[in-house]
Design an enzyme around this catalytic site. Structure first.
Site, PDB file in Angstrom:
ATOM      1  N   LYS A   1      12.448 -86.449 -69.658  1.00 43.12           N
ATOM      2  CA  LYS A   1      13.254 -85.316 -68.929  1.00 43.12           C
ATOM      3  C   LYS A   1      13.962 -84.481 -69.781  1.00 43.12           C
ATOM      4  CE  LYS A   1      16.991 -84.179 -66.797  1.00 43.12           C
ATOM      5  NZ  LYS A   1      18.244 -83.934 -67.143  1.00 43.12           N
TER       6      LYS A   1
ATOM      7  N   ASP B   1      14.179 -85.776 -62.800  1.00 36.47           N
ATOM      8  CA  ASP B   1      15.619 -86.295 -62.616  1.00 36.47           C
ATOM      9  C   ASP B   1      15.810 -87.046 -61.572  1.00 36.47           C
ATOM     10  OD1 ASP B   1      15.947 -84.311 -60.922  1.00 36.47           O
ATOM     11  OD2 ASP B   1      17.555 -83.648 -61.499  1.00 36.47           O
TER      12      ASP B   1
END
Length: 216
Positions: free
Chosen positions: A122, A141
């Site tokens: 991420k 996320d």
DNA sequence: CTCCCGATAT
DNA sequence: ATATCAGGAG
């Protein structure tokens, strides 16, 4: 054309209309700043991160500066972002790693970025997509994960597997738009609690999986 | 899976 | 009171 592919096109069109200039809202000027800000953003709002980095970035202009700071001092600097002991330890050791292995520069490949302490896909995708304009993958996320599951785009649970499925559905040239746009949508409309389904631009293609409370 | 951290929304 | 917040490590 598979239904899911058709839906993705509709989703993209509607997202572009709703969030034409979707971009990450963390403040930054250099790749290192974005990398640090993204680490601080864990379980913390961007607004609070921006407030901290406003004074943090001038104080630590280089990776070397973070690498050399006393850990207790860095902890104090990062305190308002929460998880401050973990984050201080992560930022310091990550910057030591940057200095030792990359001459203080932020590497530009996924393989290299994810070897840094505190950096997984991420965070690496945020840096590569945003600072280096590279479609390395799709930012997943908590918001992207939640919205994707509600929309019925994936039934997976972990960020890595959700990202894999999204990369098969979303055209690569849209990857860097998809992340920030869906994050904005998740933050302001498809919220974790009480999603605003009546004003959602994606309601026509959403399966509302697991959505228990709607506003209509 | 748990832990890290504290503010805010519900 | 509890869930959640631009996560990742052990």
């Amino acid at each position: 054309m598979p239904t899911s592919t058709q839906n993705v096109q509709t989703i993209l069109n509607n997202l572009k209309q709703a969030y034409p200039n979707a971009k990450y809202e963390l403040d930054w000027e250099t790749p290192l700043q974005l990398l640090v800000a993204t680490i601080l953003a864990a379980q913390c709002t961007d607004e609070r991160v921006n407030k901290v980095t406003k004074t943090l970035f001038p104080k630590y202009p280089t990776a070397q500066a973070y690498a050399e700071v006393d850990i207790l001092e860095l902890e104090e600097d990062l305190k308002p972002t929460g998880f401050y002991r973990n984050k201080a330890k992560t930022v310091k050791s990550m910057c030591q790693d940057l200095v030792e292995r990359y001459g203080g520069e932020v590497p530009k490949t996924m393989d290299e970025l994810v070897t840094l302490p505190g950096v997984a896909r991420k965070t690496a995708n945020v840096v590569l997509n945003t600072a280096f304009n590279m479609p390395s993958g799709i930012i997943v996320d908590t918001h992207v994960a939640r919205v994707s599951q509600r929309m019925g785009l994936t039934k997976r649970k972990t960020p890595e597997t959700i990202e894999q499925e999204l990369m098969l559905l979303v055209p690569q040239e849209e990857w860097t738009f998809w992340g920030p746009a869906v994050v904005l949508h998740g933050r302001y409309t498809c919220t974790a609690k009480k999603p605003k389904c009546s004003e959602c631009v994606l309601k026509n293609v959403c399966e509302k999986i697991g959505v228990t409370t709607t506003d209509n």
